[in-house]
Structure formats: structure tokens, C-alpha cells
Design an enzyme around this catalytic site. Structure first.
Site: not given
Ligand code: CDT
Length: 305
Positions: A198, A111, A147
Site C-alpha cells: 500500500n 502486519n 505503522e
Molecule cells: N505500507 C508501506 O509500507 N508503505 C510505504 C509507504 C512509504 S512510508 C515512507 C512504502 O514503503 O511503500
């Protein structure tokens, strides 16, 4: 003397649909780039995974189907128009995307975010270190956050680049919740941290946090800015994307920890600020003069040493 004011645009994106093509998304990015240029910006920050929908919300078993979400070259045929237009306008950008590469004899997925200067050159690359979510299908969730399945942890560390007249660092989404992210760059004298995100408002394992998602977003980025005497530019992919509501809250934060610009929609929205990099100095030279005040002998647990 020379000015150290960098005019920055934080280019929030609204939802990207599953069937939206790269060409369609790149058109949206270029529209934001032109608006930023019209407002005098020299640097535009786009979100994490800014070229596609946030596909880790789906469990994808077929390798070929998974591959379609990744870029194998940057720029590639579909992203070249963004690089060309940015170069023509003399404007730099941060872009998040899914990277598929061959390294050490293996197919590897990261990523990733790149920093491109006003001449269209990639001057820095970052691969997300803190990957949230899970690696196996968990059908009890309203939606997946895979992820840990679709990426491996970044192997480039937290580097800083001398660009745009200052010292620029990058991070991606979940990284912003970890103080180490900012501190490792702070120790390298970072003056502006760029990060895209996101963030679903609903967190299936901890729904009791949902109502606090805006508070936590601002809390971590403002703290990181103040505690390291750096600007932070946080940029969302927001709105209801394929049925999942992602938070907005795109903001530009000064080294004081104060938010100086804040998005108010959940769509494509540009916010801007004239960021004076010299505002970092009074923090870096007084309360957070690391060489005078840090006590690393007491921090061994953090690095495992
Ligand atoms: N994309 C990303 O890292 N989103 C996470 C969502 C929470 S996952 C528990 C974030 O930390 O905003």
C-alpha cells in the site's frame, strides 16, 4: 521431467472503503481467485492489509476502535469462505492482514502475510520487519502513516517455504526497498518472493520523491529479483482510498530483472504469468553464485558484527 512452471496471478485491489465489511472484501478476493483459476493459476497473490482500508492513515486513540482492524484468528468466520473456495479450486494464495495475537503474555500486533497451499493449509507466515512511518500523531501531514504505532517489527525473520514446486519467500511493502530483505531469502535459495503493498504516491516528509514513486517501485523489485536470481511478485492496493492516492504498478518480475506482466489500472485487476522457476538457475549458478563470489568478511557493518 517434471515442469517447474508455476502459473501465478497477481491480484491487485482497488480502494477499500472505511465502511466496507470483511464479507464484502472477501467477495472481491473470491472473484479474483475465480478469474485466476479460469486462467490456470495455481497461486494468487493479494496485497498487504488486503481485508481492510489502510487504517494507519488515521490516528486512532481508542484501543477498541483500533482492534476492529485486526484479525484474531486465521481463518476466522469472515475469511473462511476465501479458504473454502481456494481449496475447492485447488489454488493457493498469499494474503496480507493485520494480526492481533497473544504471545509471551502480551497483546501483540503485527502486519502479517500468510502463504496458503492448494489444500487450504497455511504453510508459511511472515510478519513485516521494516515498518515505515511514525509512532506519534503528526498533524502537519496531509495523512498519517502510523505503522510504527500500530505494529511491532516482525519476529519471524525472512523464512522460505518449499511449496508450489519451488522455494517461496514473503515480504511486505516497505520491505521491498531494502536489499537485505531479498538477500536473506536469496541465501536460502529463494525462487519466488511474494509481496503486497500500500504505497501513497505522496510522501509527506519527502514530497520531492512523489513523481519518482513508480520509478522507485520498479527499481527496487527488479533489482531484488536480478541480484538474487529470483522471481518477484509485487501486488498493490491501488487507487484513491479514503482521499489518499495509492500507486498501482502491480507486476511480475523474472530473475533477469525484467517485468513480464504489469497492471495498467488502479482497480481490482488480475495479471498473470507462467513463471518458470528454472530461470533462476543460470543467475544462481553464475554471476550470483553466492558461495563462490560473495565476500562476507567485507560486510561486517551490515549485520553489526
Ligand atoms: N505500507 C508501506 O509500507 N508503505 C510505504 C509507504 C512509504 S512510508 C515512507 C512504502 O514503503 O511503500
Amino acid at each position: 521431467g517434471s515442469t517447474r512452471i508455476v502459473a501465478v496471478g497477481a491480484a491487485q485491489l482497488g480502494p477499500i472503503a472505511k465502511d466496507e465489511t470483511r464479507a464484502q472484501v472477501v467477495e472481491r478476493l473470491i472473484a479474483l481467485l475465480r478469474r485466476a483459476h479460469a486462467r490456470g493459476c495455481k497461486l494468487v497473490v493479494f496485497p498487504e492489509l488486503a481485508l481492510t482500508t489502510f487504517y494507519p492513515r488515521w490516528y486512532i486513540e481508542d484501543e477498541a476502535e483500533l482492534d476492529r482492524w485486526y484479525e484474531t484468528e486465521m481463518p476466522g468466520p469472515e475469511t473462511a469462505p476465501l479458504f473454502d473456495e481456494a481449496k475447492r479450486l485447488g489454488i493457493g494464495f498469499y494474503l496480507g492482514y493485520a494480526e492481533l495475537t497473544h504471545e509471551d503474555g502480551a497483546r501483540r500486533r503485527f502486519n502479517t502475510a500468510i502463504l496458503v497451499d492448494g489444500d487450504g493449509r497455511i504453510v508459511s507466515k511472515y510478519r513485516k520487519v521494516h515498518l515505515p512511518g511514525h509512532a506519534e500523531h503528526e498533524p502537519w501531514r496531509a495523512f498519517q502513516h502510523l505503522e510504527k504505532r500500530y505494529f511491532e517489527p516482525g519476529n519471524l525473520g525472512f523464512r522460505v517455504a518449499d511449496a508450489f514446486g519451488g522455494r517461496i519467500g514473503m515480504a511486505i511493502c516497505n520491505d521491498r526497498r531494502w536489499p537485505e530483505t531479498y538477500r536473506v531469502m536469496g541465501l536460502q535459495g529463494v525462487e519466488m518472493v511474494l509481496l503486497g503493498y500500500n504505497t501513497p504516491i505522496h510522501n509527506p516528509p519527502a514530497p520531492e520523491h512523489d513523481a519518482l514513486s513508480w520509478h522507485h517501485n520498479t527499481l527496487v523489485m527488479q533489482s531484488g529479483a536480478y541480484q538474487n536470481g529470483t522471481w518477484v511478485v509485487g501486488v498493490a492496493k491501488a487507487g484513491v482510498e479514503e482521499g489518499v492516492h495509492q500507486m498501482g504498478g502491480t507486476q511480475i518480475i523474472a530473475p533477469s530483472g525484467e517485468t513480464v506482466a504489469l497492471a495498467v489500472t488502479e482497480g481490482d485487476e488480475l495479471i498473470t504469468a507462467d513463471c518458470d522457476l528454472d530461470l533462476c538457475r543460470s543467475y544462481k549458478e553464475t554471476v550470483f553464485a553466492f558461495h563462490k563470489h560473495r565476500q562476507p568478511h567485507a560486510y561486517g557493518l551490515i549485520t553489526g558484527t
